[in-house]
Write a protein that holds these residues in place. Structure first.
Motif, short mmCIF file in Angstrom:
data_model
loop_
_atom_site.label_atom_id
_atom_site.label_comp_id
_atom_site.label_asym_id
_atom_site.label_seq_id
_atom_site.Cartn_x
_atom_site.Cartn_y
_atom_site.Cartn_z
N ILE A 113 0.83 -1.20 0.00
CA ILE A 113 0.00 0.00 0.00
C ILE A 113 0.87 1.25 0.00
O ILE A 113 0.64 2.20 -0.77
N ILE A 114 1.90 1.27 0.85
CA ILE A 114 2.77 2.45 0.96
C ILE A 114 3.58 2.65 -0.32
O ILE A 114 3.76 3.79 -0.78
N MET A 115 4.05 1.58 -0.92
CA MET A 115 4.79 1.70 -2.18
C MET A 115 3.89 2.24 -3.28
O MET A 115 4.31 3.05 -4.11
N ALA A 116 2.63 1.81 -3.29
CA ALA A 116 1.68 2.33 -4.28
C ALA A 116 1.44 3.82 -4.06
O ALA A 116 1.37 4.60 -5.01
N LEU A 117 1.35 4.23 -2.79
CA LEU A 117 1.19 5.65 -2.48
C LEU A 117 2.42 6.43 -2.94
O LEU A 117 2.30 7.54 -3.49
N GLY A 118 3.60 5.86 -2.71
CA GLY A 118 4.83 6.51 -3.13
C GLY A 118 4.89 6.70 -4.64
O GLY A 118 5.32 7.75 -5.12
N LEU A 119 4.47 5.70 -5.38
CA LEU A 119 4.47 5.79 -6.85
C LEU A 119 3.43 6.80 -7.33
O LEU A 119 3.63 7.48 -8.33
N ALA A 120 2.31 6.88 -6.61
CA ALA A 120 1.27 7.85 -6.99
C ALA A 120 1.74 9.28 -6.75
O ALA A 120 1.38 10.20 -7.50
N MET A 121 2.56 9.48 -5.72
CA MET A 121 3.05 10.82 -5.38
C MET A 121 4.20 11.24 -6.29
O MET A 121 4.32 12.41 -6.64
#
Length: 320
Positions: A48-56
């Motif tokens: 989840i956090i990696m996905a958030l990082g990629l989205a940012m």
């Protein structure tokens, strides 16, 4: 909304939520293997956090140097740090676990001083360390009868090892930062740490009744993923961005208090005068060490500024 109000709300959120994680870890490991439970939590949180990082920010650093660093930090923080805390809570009350883990700022400062050339602790750091560890001695004194139980003793030693490993990982991560997409990097650390936990699980966990459904343990896992890891981490990063680091660090004083009270109210964990004295001693020690460390750095900064002032001004003789 007034300036910084959201950041203060985020800080309050961190203080409460990270204090509750000890309770929910305890509820989870009552029914499921500790390393497996922690590994599943961290891997899902990492995704989840990696996905958030990629989205940012789309850019990520997947160089070999970065991968090695994230894997090492993930091993120290998550596999050893979080993994041993989760395992220890099978045998040690959640409030006691939180109190021992609250020594982390003291151990971090001592590692910093020991690894830096020419660094010496000042009286405030030395006295704070002594006071903080006296709080741990009070915990052992209060539970001296339990020390005859091998599992309880190993759990206490595991907590001390976990806290030391978390401190070491924090120091390494601070000194060797990879600035590209820090959110994604944090998720990568969780991923490596979680994978290492899953690899270690067959060697240390008992899988008896592992496929038995326990609603309380499932909801505990869900809470730890959503609130304990993803939401609290995001709130922590936001608070660090908007507020002074020293103010954000006050969460370390609130977490153990929340954990001790919840353990007493919900799990009927023992709460004695020794517990209260231990909390007071450890928190006082953490405050003194942090204050001493800040003063030491301010003194070093002033010394550098004075040295610059007395240096002779270079004499220019024109271009050659």
């Amino acid at each position: 909304m007034a300036k910084h109000t959201k950041a203060y709300i985020a800080l309050v959120f961190i203080c409460i939520v990270w204090g509750t994680t000890y309770l929910f870890i305890r509820l989870g490991v009552e029914h499921y293997p500790a390393f497996l439970f922690a590994g599943v939590r961290q891997v899902i949180s990492a995704l989840i956090i990696m996905a958030l990082g990629l989205a940012m920010a789309k850019k990520v650093d997947l160089s070999w140097a970065s991968i090695k660093h994230q894997a090492l930090v993930g091993f120290l923080l998550i596999t050893v740090g979080n993994g041993l805390v989760t395992w220890a809570e099978k045998y040690v009350p959640s409030g006691v676990a939180a109190l021992i883990c609250s020594l982390m700022p003291i151990i971090t400062v001592m590692i910093n001083l020991a690894s830096a050339k020419g660094e010496r602790p000042n009286p405030s750091i030395l006295l704070g360390t002594l006071v903080g560890f006296s709080g741990v001695a009070l915990i052992f004194r209060d539970n001296i009868a339990d020390l005859a139980n091998t599992q309880y003793l190993l759990g206490m030693l595991g907590l001390l090892c976990a806290t030391s490993s978390w401190s070491l990982g924090s120091v390494i991560n601070k000194r060797h930062q990879f600035p590209t997409n820090p959110v994604f990097n944090s998720g990568l650390q969780l991923m490596f740490g979680g994978i290492f936990l899953l690899i270690a699980s067959p060697a240390f966990d008992s899988y008896e009744n592992v496929f038995t459904w326990h609603a309380g343990a499932f909801w505990s896992l869900l809470y730890l993923i959503i609130f304990g890891s993803v939401a609290a981490y995001t709130a922590y990063m936001y608070a660090l961005k908007e507020l002074p680091v020293g103010l954000v660090a006050t969460y370390a004083y609130v977490n153990p208090l929340v954990a001790v009270i919840l353990g007493y109210l919900i799990l009927d964990e023992q709460l004695t005068w020794y517990t209260a004295l231990s909390f007071a001693a450890i928190m006082t020690g953490v405050y003194m060490v942090n204050r001493g460390y800040i003063r030491k750095h301010l003194a070093a900064r002033r010394e550098k500024e004075r040295a610059k002032e007395v240096l002779p001004t270079p004499v220019t003789t024109g271009s050659k």
